[in-house]
Write an enzyme that holds these catalytic residues in place. Structure first.
Site, PDB file in Angstrom:
ATOM      1  N   ASP A   1       5.715  -5.414  -1.324  1.00  0.00           N
ATOM      2  CA  ASP A   1       6.241  -4.333  -0.475  1.00  0.00           C
ATOM      3  C   ASP A   1       6.196  -4.775   0.994  1.00  0.00           C
ATOM      4  O   ASP A   1       5.300  -4.381   1.735  1.00  0.00           O
ATOM      5  CB  ASP A   1       5.357  -3.098  -0.729  1.00  0.00           C
ATOM      6  CG  ASP A   1       5.736  -1.902   0.108  1.00  0.00           C
ATOM      7  OD1 ASP A   1       6.852  -1.861   0.641  1.00  0.00           O
ATOM      8  OD2 ASP A   1       4.892  -0.986   0.228  1.00  0.00           O
TER       9      ASP A   1
ATOM     10  N   LYS B   1       9.139  -4.673   2.999  1.00  0.00           N
ATOM     11  CA  LYS B   1      10.165  -3.894   3.724  1.00  0.00           C
ATOM     12  C   LYS B   1      10.917  -4.711   4.775  1.00  0.00           C
ATOM     13  O   LYS B   1      10.870  -4.410   5.970  1.00  0.00           O
ATOM     14  CB  LYS B   1       9.526  -2.663   4.383  1.00  0.00           C
ATOM     15  CG  LYS B   1       8.822  -1.730   3.406  1.00  0.00           C
ATOM     16  CD  LYS B   1       8.371  -0.469   4.122  1.00  0.00           C
ATOM     17  CE  LYS B   1       7.676   0.522   3.216  1.00  0.00           C
ATOM     18  NZ  LYS B   1       6.307   0.137   2.816  1.00  0.00           N
TER      19      LYS B   1
ATOM     20  N   ASP C   1      -4.028  -1.623  -1.567  1.00  0.00           N
ATOM     21  CA  ASP C   1      -4.090  -1.600  -0.105  1.00  0.00           C
ATOM     22  C   ASP C   1      -5.477  -2.018   0.362  1.00  0.00           C
ATOM     23  O   ASP C   1      -6.247  -1.206   0.881  1.00  0.00           O
ATOM     24  CB  ASP C   1      -3.715  -0.200   0.413  1.00  0.00           C
ATOM     25  CG  ASP C   1      -2.254   0.129   0.122  1.00  0.00           C
ATOM     26  OD1 ASP C   1      -1.410  -0.785   0.212  1.00  0.00           O
ATOM     27  OD2 ASP C   1      -1.950   1.296  -0.191  1.00  0.00           O
TER      28      ASP C   1
ATOM     29  N   ARG D   1      -0.485  12.309  -7.046  1.00  0.00           N
ATOM     30  CA  ARG D   1      -1.889  12.723  -7.052  1.00  0.00           C
ATOM     31  C   ARG D   1      -2.202  13.446  -8.354  1.00  0.00           C
ATOM     32  O   ARG D   1      -1.342  14.140  -8.898  1.00  0.00           O
ATOM     33  CB  ARG D   1      -2.183  13.685  -5.886  1.00  0.00           C
ATOM     34  CG  ARG D   1      -2.130  13.014  -4.504  1.00  0.00           C
ATOM     35  CD  ARG D   1      -3.256  11.995  -4.360  1.00  0.00           C
ATOM     36  NE  ARG D   1      -3.271  11.327  -3.070  1.00  0.00           N
ATOM     37  CZ  ARG D   1      -2.646  10.175  -2.821  1.00  0.00           C
ATOM     38  NH1 ARG D   1      -1.935   9.564  -3.738  1.00  0.00           N
ATOM     39  NH2 ARG D   1      -2.760   9.611  -1.641  1.00  0.00           N
TER      40      ARG D   1
ATOM     41  N   ASN E   1      21.276 -13.208   7.929  1.00  0.00           N
ATOM     42  CA  ASN E   1      20.926 -14.601   7.647  1.00  0.00           C
ATOM     43  C   ASN E   1      19.410 -14.796   7.544  1.00  0.00           C
ATOM     44  O   ASN E   1      18.921 -15.521   6.669  1.00  0.00           O
ATOM     45  CB  ASN E   1      21.515 -15.505   8.747  1.00  0.00           C
ATOM     46  CG  ASN E   1      21.345 -16.961   8.409  1.00  0.00           C
ATOM     47  OD1 ASN E   1      21.752 -17.413   7.341  1.00  0.00           O
ATOM     48  ND2 ASN E   1      20.714 -17.709   9.304  1.00  0.00           N
ATOM     49  N   THR E   2      18.687 -14.124   8.414  1.00  0.00           N
ATOM     50  CA  THR E   2      17.220 -14.252   8.393  1.00  0.00           C
ATOM     51  C   THR E   2      16.643 -13.617   7.125  1.00  0.00           C
ATOM     52  O   THR E   2      15.750 -14.185   6.487  1.00  0.00           O
ATOM     53  CB  THR E   2      16.618 -13.574   9.655  1.00  0.00           C
ATOM     54  OG1 THR E   2      17.171 -14.229  10.790  1.00  0.00           O
ATOM     55  CG2 THR E   2      15.117 -13.676   9.684  1.00  0.00           C
TER      56      THR E   2
ATOM     57  N   GLY F   1      -2.097   4.655  -5.133  1.00  0.00           N
ATOM     58  CA  GLY F   1      -3.128   3.905  -4.436  1.00  0.00           C
ATOM     59  C   GLY F   1      -4.483   4.556  -4.557  1.00  0.00           C
ATOM     60  O   GLY F   1      -5.201   4.385  -5.545  1.00  0.00           O
ATOM     61  N   ARG F   2      -4.839   5.354  -3.533  1.00  0.00           N
ATOM     62  CA  ARG F   2      -6.201   5.888  -3.426  1.00  0.00           C
ATOM     63  C   ARG F   2      -6.720   6.658  -4.635  1.00  0.00           C
ATOM     64  O   ARG F   2      -7.921   6.539  -4.950  1.00  0.00           O
ATOM     65  CB  ARG F   2      -6.311   6.718  -2.136  1.00  0.00           C
ATOM     66  CG  ARG F   2      -6.350   5.811  -0.909  1.00  0.00           C
ATOM     67  CD  ARG F   2      -5.979   6.538   0.359  1.00  0.00           C
ATOM     68  NE  ARG F   2      -4.572   6.899   0.376  1.00  0.00           N
ATOM     69  CZ  ARG F   2      -3.976   7.520   1.390  1.00  0.00           C
ATOM     70  NH1 ARG F   2      -4.674   7.847   2.448  1.00  0.00           N
ATOM     71  NH2 ARG F   2      -2.691   7.793   1.334  1.00  0.00           N
TER      72      ARG F   2
ATOM     73  N   HIS G   1      13.669  -6.252   7.267  1.00  0.00           N
ATOM     74  CA  HIS G   1      14.721  -5.652   8.099  1.00  0.00           C
ATOM     75  C   HIS G   1      14.982  -6.615   9.260  1.00  0.00           C
ATOM     76  O   HIS G   1      14.185  -6.711  10.183  1.00  0.00           O
ATOM     77  CB  HIS G   1      14.245  -4.293   8.626  1.00  0.00           C
ATOM     78  CG  HIS G   1      15.313  -3.508   9.314  1.00  0.00           C
ATOM     79  ND1 HIS G   1      15.134  -2.217   9.742  1.00  0.00           N
ATOM     80  CD2 HIS G   1      16.584  -3.828   9.664  1.00  0.00           C
ATOM     81  CE1 HIS G   1      16.240  -1.768  10.314  1.00  0.00           C
ATOM     82  NE2 HIS G   1      17.137  -2.735  10.274  1.00  0.00           N
ATOM     83  N   ASP G   2      16.092  -7.342   9.191  1.00  0.00           N
ATOM     84  CA  ASP G   2      16.434  -8.291  10.268  1.00  0.00           C
ATOM     85  C   ASP G   2      17.912  -8.614  10.117  1.00  0.00           C
ATOM     86  O   ASP G   2      18.607  -7.971   9.310  1.00  0.00           O
ATOM     87  CB  ASP G   2      15.547  -9.549  10.150  1.00  0.00           C
ATOM     88  CG  ASP G   2      15.348 -10.244  11.499  1.00  0.00           C
ATOM     89  OD1 ASP G   2      16.327 -10.354  12.270  1.00  0.00           O
ATOM     90  OD2 ASP G   2      14.218 -10.677  11.782  1.00  0.00           O
ATOM     91  N   ILE G   3      18.416  -9.602  10.841  1.00  0.00           N
ATOM     92  CA  ILE G   3      19.829  -9.952  10.680  1.00  0.00           C
ATOM     93  C   ILE G   3      20.029 -10.559   9.285  1.00  0.00           C
ATOM     94  O   ILE G   3      19.090 -11.111   8.695  1.00  0.00           O
ATOM     95  CB  ILE G   3      20.318 -10.914  11.792  1.00  0.00           C
ATOM     96  CG1 ILE G   3      19.523 -12.219  11.780  1.00  0.00           C
ATOM     97  CG2 ILE G   3      20.252 -10.230  13.158  1.00  0.00           C
ATOM     98  CD1 ILE G   3      20.109 -13.289  12.695  1.00  0.00           C
TER      99      ILE G   3
ATOM    100  N   LYS H   1       0.973  -3.470  -6.501  1.00  0.00           N
ATOM    101  CA  LYS H   1       1.782  -3.546  -5.283  1.00  0.00           C
ATOM    102  C   LYS H   1       0.955  -4.228  -4.199  1.00  0.00           C
ATOM    103  O   LYS H   1      -0.184  -3.836  -3.943  1.00  0.00           O
ATOM    104  CB  LYS H   1       2.191  -2.143  -4.812  1.00  0.00           C
ATOM    105  CG  LYS H   1       2.993  -2.178  -3.511  1.00  0.00           C
ATOM    106  CD  LYS H   1       3.567  -0.811  -3.171  1.00  0.00           C
ATOM    107  CE  LYS H   1       2.676   0.044  -2.319  1.00  0.00           C
ATOM    108  NZ  LYS H   1       2.586  -0.353  -0.909  1.00  0.00           N
TER     109      LYS H   1
HETATM  110  O1  C5P Z   1      -3.003   5.811  -1.583  1.00  0.00           O
HETATM  111  P1  C5P Z   1      -1.628   6.319  -1.903  1.00  0.00           P
HETATM  112  O2  C5P Z   1      -1.426   6.701  -3.360  1.00  0.00           O
HETATM  113  O3  C5P Z   1      -1.159   7.394  -0.954  1.00  0.00           O
HETATM  114  O4  C5P Z   1      -0.707   5.035  -1.680  1.00  0.00           O
HETATM  115  C1  C5P Z   1       0.698   5.087  -1.753  1.00  0.00           C
HETATM  116  C2  C5P Z   1       1.263   3.734  -1.430  1.00  0.00           C
HETATM  117  O5  C5P Z   1       2.678   3.855  -1.346  1.00  0.00           O
HETATM  118  C3  C5P Z   1       0.809   3.164  -0.088  1.00  0.00           C
HETATM  119  O6  C5P Z   1       0.769   1.734  -0.226  1.00  0.00           O
HETATM  120  C4  C5P Z   1       1.898   3.576   0.863  1.00  0.00           C
HETATM  121  O7  C5P Z   1       2.030   2.700   1.945  1.00  0.00           O
HETATM  122  C5  C5P Z   1       3.131   3.505  -0.049  1.00  0.00           C
HETATM  123  N1  C5P Z   1       4.259   4.332   0.375  1.00  0.00           N
HETATM  124  C6  C5P Z   1       4.170   5.707   0.525  1.00  0.00           C
HETATM  125  N2  C5P Z   1       5.265   6.425   0.903  1.00  0.00           N
HETATM  126  C7  C5P Z   1       6.436   5.808   1.130  1.00  0.00           C
HETATM  127  C8  C5P Z   1       6.550   4.425   0.968  1.00  0.00           C
HETATM  128  C9  C5P Z   1       5.422   3.707   0.585  1.00  0.00           C
HETATM  129  O8  C5P Z   1       3.117   6.275   0.303  1.00  0.00           O
HETATM  130  N3  C5P Z   1       7.498   6.523   1.448  1.00  0.00           N
END
Ligand code: C5P
Length: 232
Positions: free
Chosen positions: A59, A61, A10, A181, A67-68, A210-211, A63-65, A32
Site C-alpha cells: 500500500d 499509493k 502498521d 470493526r 513515466n516515473t 489493522g488495530r 502518484h507522480d508523472i 498489507k
Molecule cells: O487499524 P485499522 O483497522 O483502522 O487500519 C486500517 C488500515 O487501512 C490502515 O493501514 C489505514 O491506513 C488503511 N486505510 C484506511 N482508510 C483508507 C485507506 C487506507 O483506513 N481510506
C-alpha cells in the site's frame, strides 16, 4: 483471487512485524505493508514476508508523472507482491503507464487498485482546497470508473460504497475495504465502520483490518474471528 481478510501490518520495524507474524503458526494471513514499514525497512521486508509464504498488498499509493510511476511499478513488480495501489487522481494516463510498468515480460502482474478519494478528505476540503464542487460520492464513483477504464482491477473504498462500485464498475471489479470493526469494538480514528459480517453482506471482496487484530490481546483469535465473520 478469492475473498479474504488482509491484516494491516502498521508496525514501524521489521522486528516487530516478524514477531507479530510468528504468532500465526501454521497460518499465512494476507498482509498489507504500508509506507511506514516500507520506508523504514525497504524492499527487504517485503521479500522476507513473501519468502515466509504470505500474500502481500503493498500500500504505497503512488502518484507522480506517468513515466516515473511506470518505472516505480516495474521495480515493485519485481518484488512479487500480490496487490499494489496508486491514486486515481494521478489521471488515466498515469494509471495506464502504471499497468504497463507492472506487467512482467511473461504477461503476469500483481493486481493494481486505486485510491479514489482518501477517507480523510471531507466534502469541505474537496470543495475549498481541491476545488472539486461535486458530492463526494459522485467523485468517488467517477474516479472508480476512470480506474476501471484504465484497466485497473479495483479500488480501495468503504464497505458502504462497495455495492455502488460493483453496480457502476461491474461485479468483477475488486473492492478492498478498510474501516472494519467488530461489533461493540473501539472505532479508533475510523469514522464510518462496519463489522466483518456487514462488509460481507455489502459485497466487499477484501477487508483490510489493522488495530482490531494487531492490538488485540490475542491477535490470532481476533484474526480467526474476522475470517469466520467475513467468509462465513
Ligand atoms: O487499524 P485499522 O483497522 O483502522 O487500519 C486500517 C488500515 O487501512 C490502515 O493501514 C489505514 O491506513 C488503511 N486505510 C484506511 N482508510 C483508507 C485507506 C487506507 O483506513 N481510506
Amino acid at each position: 483471487m478469492a475473498k479474504d481478510v488482509i491484516i494491516a501490518c502498521d508496525f514501524g520495524s521489521a522486528a516487530e512485524t516478524l514477531a507479530f507474524l510468528d504468532r500465526f503458526t501454521g497460518q499465512k494471513p494476507f498482509v498489507k505493508i504500508g509506507m511506514e514499514l516500507f520506508y523504514a525497512e525497504g524492499p527487504q521486508i517485503v521479500r522476507e514476508i513473501k519468502n515466509r509464504g504470505h500474500r502481500i498488498f503493498l500500500d504505497l499509493k503512488l502518484h507522480d508523472i506517468p513515466n516515473t510511476v511506470k518505472k516505480a511499478m516495474r521495480s515493485l513488480s519485481a518484488l512479487d507482491v500480490d496487490i499494489v495501489n496508486l491514486h486515481a487522481s494521478g489521471t488515466r494516463a498515469m494509471m495506464e503507464a502504471a499497468l504497463e510498468g507492472l506487467t512482467r515480460p511473461d504477461g503476469t502482474r500483481p493486481l493494481l487498485i486505486a485510491v479514489t478519494q482518501l477517507t480523510s478528505t471531507d466534502q469541505a476540503a474537496l470543495e475549498k482546497e481541491l476545488l472539486i464542487e461535486k458530492p463526494m460520492a459522485e467523485v468517488v464513483m467517477a474516479y472508480a470508473e476512470n480506474a476501471r477504464g484504465a484497466g485497473l482491477d479495483g479500488v480501495v473504498c468503504s464497505p458502504l460504497e462497495a455495492g455502488k462500485v460493483h453496480e457502476t464498475c461491474g461485479e468483477g471489479f475488486l473492492t478492498v475495504t478498510p474501516g472494519v470493526r467488530f461489533s461493540g469494538g473501539d472505532k479508533d480514528d475510523q469514522k464510518r465502520v462496519t463489522t466483518p459480517g456487514d462488509a460481507r453482506a455489502l459485497g466487499s471482496d477484501f477487508i483490510v483490518v489493522g488495530r482490531p487484530i494487531t492490538q488485540a490481546d490475542d491477535p490470532v483469535a481476533a484474526y480467526q474471528r474476522c475470517v469466520k465473520e467475513f467468509l462465513g
